[in-house]
Design a protein around this motif. Structure first.
Motif, PDB file in Angstrom:
ATOM      1  N   ASP A  71       0.837  -1.198   0.000  1.00 17.91           N
ATOM      2  CA  ASP A  71       0.000   0.000   0.000  1.00 17.91           C
ATOM      3  C   ASP A  71       0.873   1.250   0.000  1.00 17.91           C
ATOM      4  O   ASP A  71       1.823   1.358   0.779  1.00 17.91           O
ATOM      5  N   LYS A  72       0.522   2.200  -0.878  1.00 23.16           N
ATOM      6  CA  LYS A  72       1.303   3.428  -0.999  1.00 23.16           C
ATOM      7  C   LYS A  72       0.346   4.605  -1.171  1.00 23.16           C
ATOM      8  O   LYS A  72      -0.879   4.424  -1.312  1.00 23.16           O
ATOM      9  N   GLU A  73       0.888   5.819  -1.162  1.00 19.94           N
ATOM     10  CA  GLU A  73       0.058   7.000  -1.380  1.00 19.94           C
ATOM     11  C   GLU A  73       0.881   8.120  -1.998  1.00 19.94           C
ATOM     12  O   GLU A  73       2.116   8.158  -1.871  1.00 19.94           O
ATOM     13  N   ILE A  74       0.194   9.014  -2.696  1.00 20.63           N
ATOM     14  CA  ILE A  74       0.800  10.246  -3.186  1.00 20.63           C
ATOM     15  C   ILE A  74      -0.108  11.404  -2.800  1.00 20.63           C
ATOM     16  O   ILE A  74      -1.304  11.223  -2.549  1.00 20.63           O
ATOM     17  N   LYS A  75       0.469  12.586  -2.746  1.00 22.55           N
ATOM     18  CA  LYS A  75      -0.294  13.801  -2.459  1.00 22.55           C
ATOM     19  C   LYS A  75      -0.218  14.710  -3.677  1.00 22.55           C
ATOM     20  O   LYS A  75       0.844  14.892  -4.273  1.00 22.55           O
ATOM     21  N   PHE A  76      -1.369  15.297  -4.034  1.00 22.19           N
ATOM     22  CA  PHE A  76      -1.449  16.109  -5.246  1.00 22.19           C
ATOM     23  C   PHE A  76      -2.566  17.129  -5.088  1.00 22.19           C
ATOM     24  O   PHE A  76      -3.728  16.762  -4.873  1.00 22.19           O
ATOM     25  N   ASN A  77      -2.212  18.419  -5.152  1.00 18.47           N
ATOM     26  CA  ASN A  77      -3.217  19.490  -5.051  1.00 18.47           C
ATOM     27  C   ASN A  77      -4.131  19.322  -3.842  1.00 18.47           C
ATOM     28  O   ASN A  77      -5.354  19.481  -3.934  1.00 18.47           O
ATOM     29  N   GLY A  78      -3.530  18.988  -2.697  1.00 15.64           N
ATOM     30  CA  GLY A  78      -4.287  18.877  -1.455  1.00 15.64           C
ATOM     31  C   GLY A  78      -5.019  17.564  -1.271  1.00 15.64           C
ATOM     32  O   GLY A  78      -5.731  17.393  -0.280  1.00 15.64           O
ATOM     33  N   VAL A  79      -4.860  16.636  -2.209  1.00 17.63           N
ATOM     34  CA  VAL A  79      -5.547  15.349  -2.146  1.00 17.63           C
ATOM     35  C   VAL A  79      -4.534  14.237  -1.869  1.00 17.63           C
ATOM     36  O   VAL A  79      -3.424  14.260  -2.387  1.00 17.63           O
ATOM     37  N   THR A  80      -4.925  13.285  -1.043  1.00 12.07           N
ATOM     38  CA  THR A  80      -4.116  12.087  -0.833  1.00 12.07           C
ATOM     39  C   THR A  80      -4.772  10.932  -1.590  1.00 12.07           C
ATOM     40  O   THR A  80      -5.934  10.606  -1.336  1.00 12.07           O
ATOM     41  N   MET A  81      -4.035  10.362  -2.539  1.00  8.27           N
ATOM     42  CA  MET A  81      -4.542   9.219  -3.297  1.00  8.27           C
ATOM     43  C   MET A  81      -3.746   7.978  -2.898  1.00  8.27           C
ATOM     44  O   MET A  81      -2.524   7.958  -2.974  1.00  8.27           O
ATOM     45  N   ARG A  82      -4.464   6.958  -2.472  1.00  6.48           N
ATOM     46  CA  ARG A  82      -3.827   5.717  -2.043  1.00  6.48           C
ATOM     47  C   ARG A  82      -3.995   4.641  -3.115  1.00  6.48           C
ATOM     48  O   ARG A  82      -4.988   4.626  -3.847  1.00  6.48           O
ATOM     49  N   TYR A  83      -3.037   3.743  -3.164  1.00  7.07           N
ATOM     50  CA  TYR A  83      -3.046   2.703  -4.187  1.00  7.07           C
ATOM     51  C   TYR A  83      -2.234   1.513  -3.721  1.00  7.07           C
ATOM     52  O   TYR A  83      -1.451   1.594  -2.774  1.00  7.07           O
ATOM     53  N   THR A  84      -2.432   0.405  -4.391  1.00  5.82           N
ATOM     54  CA  THR A  84      -1.745  -0.839  -4.082  1.00  5.82           C
ATOM     55  C   THR A  84      -0.888  -1.243  -5.269  1.00  5.82           C
ATOM     56  O   THR A  84      -1.332  -1.142  -6.424  1.00  5.82           O
ATOM     57  N   VAL A  85       0.324  -1.708  -4.989  1.00  2.00           N
ATOM     58  CA  VAL A  85       1.221  -2.188  -6.031  1.00  2.00           C
ATOM     59  C   VAL A  85       1.406  -3.693  -5.859  1.00  2.00           C
ATOM     60  O   VAL A  85       1.693  -4.173  -4.760  1.00  2.00           O
ATOM     61  N   SER A  86       1.214  -4.439  -6.955  1.00  2.00           N
ATOM     62  CA  SER A  86       1.375  -5.898  -6.902  1.00  2.00           C
ATOM     63  C   SER A  86       1.930  -6.394  -8.229  1.00  2.00           C
ATOM     64  O   SER A  86       1.848  -5.707  -9.254  1.00  2.00           O
ATOM     65  N   GLY A  87       2.483  -7.608  -8.220  1.00  2.00           N
ATOM     66  CA  GLY A  87       2.989  -8.217  -9.431  1.00  2.00           C
ATOM     67  C   GLY A  87       4.341  -7.665  -9.849  1.00  2.00           C
ATOM     68  O   GLY A  87       4.986  -6.911  -9.118  1.00  2.00           O
ATOM     69  N   SER A  88       4.768  -8.037 -11.040  1.00  2.00           N
ATOM     70  CA  SER A  88       6.032  -7.564 -11.594  1.00  2.00           C
ATOM     71  C   SER A  88       5.932  -7.542 -13.111  1.00  2.00           C
ATOM     72  O   SER A  88       5.075  -8.211 -13.696  1.00  2.00           O
ATOM     73  N   GLY A  89       6.814  -6.763 -13.722  1.00  2.00           N
ATOM     74  CA  GLY A  89       6.788  -6.641 -15.179  1.00  2.00           C
ATOM     75  C   GLY A  89       6.462  -5.224 -15.606  1.00  2.00           C
ATOM     76  O   GLY A  89       6.657  -4.266 -14.843  1.00  2.00           O
ATOM     77  N   ALA A  90       5.969  -5.081 -16.825  1.00  2.00           N
ATOM     78  CA  ALA A  90       5.627  -3.766 -17.359  1.00  2.00           C
ATOM     79  C   ALA A  90       4.498  -3.144 -16.533  1.00  2.00           C
ATOM     80  O   ALA A  90       3.608  -3.851 -16.064  1.00  2.00           O
ATOM     81  N   PRO A  91       4.505  -1.811 -16.356  1.00  2.00           N
ATOM     82  CA  PRO A  91       3.507  -1.172 -15.485  1.00  2.00           C
ATOM     83  C   PRO A  91       2.098  -1.181 -16.078  1.00  2.00           C
ATOM     84  O   PRO A  91       1.910  -0.999 -17.283  1.00  2.00           O
ATOM     85  N   LEU A  92       1.135  -1.383 -15.202  1.00  2.00           N
ATOM     86  CA  LEU A  92      -0.285  -1.350 -15.576  1.00  2.00           C
ATOM     87  C   LEU A  92      -1.037  -0.565 -14.505  1.00  2.00           C
ATOM     88  O   LEU A  92      -0.894  -0.857 -13.316  1.00  2.00           O
ATOM     89  N   ILE A  93      -1.794   0.422 -14.920  1.00  2.00           N
ATOM     90  CA  ILE A  93      -2.576   1.239 -13.991  1.00  2.00           C
ATOM     91  C   ILE A  93      -4.037   0.834 -14.096  1.00  2.00           C
ATOM     92  O   ILE A  93      -4.639   0.888 -15.174  1.00  2.00           O
ATOM     93  N   LEU A  94      -4.603   0.413 -12.971  1.00  2.00           N
ATOM     94  CA  LEU A  94      -5.974  -0.094 -12.903  1.00  2.00           C
ATOM     95  C   LEU A  94      -6.859   0.933 -12.217  1.00  2.00           C
ATOM     96  O   LEU A  94      -6.569   1.359 -11.092  1.00  2.00           O
ATOM     97  N   MET A  95      -7.958   1.313 -12.895  1.00  2.00           N
ATOM     98  CA  MET A  95      -8.816   2.393 -12.405  1.00  2.00           C
ATOM     99  C   MET A  95     -10.269   1.926 -12.319  1.00  2.00           C
ATOM    100  O   MET A  95     -10.854   1.514 -13.318  1.00  2.00           O
ATOM    101  N   HIS A  96     -10.832   2.013 -11.128  1.00  2.00           N
ATOM    102  CA  HIS A  96     -12.178   1.509 -10.851  1.00  2.00           C
ATOM    103  C   HIS A  96     -13.262   2.462 -11.337  1.00  2.00           C
ATOM    104  O   HIS A  96     -12.999   3.591 -11.773  1.00  2.00           O
TER     105      HIS A  96
END
Length: 254
Positions: free
Chosen positions: A2-27
């Protein structure tokens, strides 16, 4: 992880799993990263998956202002900057598909997967406009006779009685954001998507009907459509085995 970034006053959390080329999954709207966890598990067999909670959903904080698709795209671009992600695969379900469309139209991405995605503005019939204008008339009359302060609660009750469950369950800020994003027609971005694009759809989807998918297939140059019978807006949950097979095959393809 579990990780997070901060951007324009917002904290967005996300999970990183697996290995290989990057894939961004958006619900999708009203969901969070746990909703698409089955997609994450399949994708993690071939890729390093960044499964995000969009701001205002899951464990991420709400935006301070009324965001549109552009702002949601911008925070994913910030994620790419922070994580040093280049040319990712983008996978978006429903509202996440909106963000994927905007990102893929202007950035370097390797592949795109749109799952029962939003982005085509629906054509509305007479009943829709009757409801819209009757609500506006009621709002005007309530303000005239009760004043803005007393009318506010009555107007909100009237709005809630006519809104979708996603709208009614949202906070006031997220209701405003939803009202903004659902009226954004993204068809103008689709011809600019150059990456190979897979459209996966439920044939019984009523939220984003199969006709939307067919229109996207025509507008996105290098795209193909796979549809599942007897599946709705959550095709990946309605037919998980077939969905995983199709997704895995696409991710492995050159």
């Amino acid at each position: 992880m579990d990780k997070e970034i901060k951007f324009n006053g917002v904290t967005m959390r996300y999970t990183v799993s697996g290995s290989g080329a990057p894939l961004i999954l958006m619900h999708g709207w009203g969901c969070n990263r746990s909703t698409v966890e089955s997609i994450a598990r399949t994708a993690a067999l071939t890729n390093m998956v960044y499964n995000v909670d969009f701001p205002g959903f899951g464990s991420s904080t709400e935006p301070d202002s009324v965001w549109g698709v552009e702002e949601y795209a911008a925070i994913i671009e910030e994620l790419c900057r922070v994580e040093r992600i280049s040319s990712p695969v983008l996978v978006g379900h429903s509202f996440g598909g909106r963000v994927a469309i905007v990102l893929a139209s202007r950035g370097e991405v390797s592949k795109v997967v749109l799952v029962d995605a939003a982005g085509v503005k629906p054509r509305h019939g007479f009943n829709y406009y009757r409801k819209v204008y009757s609500f506006k008339a009621a709002k005007f009359l309530l303000n005239c006779f009760l004043g803005q302060e007393k009318a506010a609660s009555r107007i909100e009750k009237l709005r809630s009685s006519r809104g979708s469950s996603d709208y009614n369950n949202a906070s006031p800020k997220m209701k405003a954001i939803m009202s903004k994003v659902v009226n954004e027609d993204l068809c103008r971005f689709m011809p600019q998507i150059k990456a190979p694009t897979l459209l996966i759809w439920g044939e019984n989807d009523t939220a984003t009907p199969l006709s939307d998918a067919r229109k996207m297939e025509k507008l996105i140059p290098d795209s193909g459509l796979v549809s599942f019978p007897a599946c709705g807006h959550y095709s990946f949950l309605d037919n998980p085995v077939a969905f995983s097979a199709v997704l895995n095959n696409f991710l492995k393809s050159k």
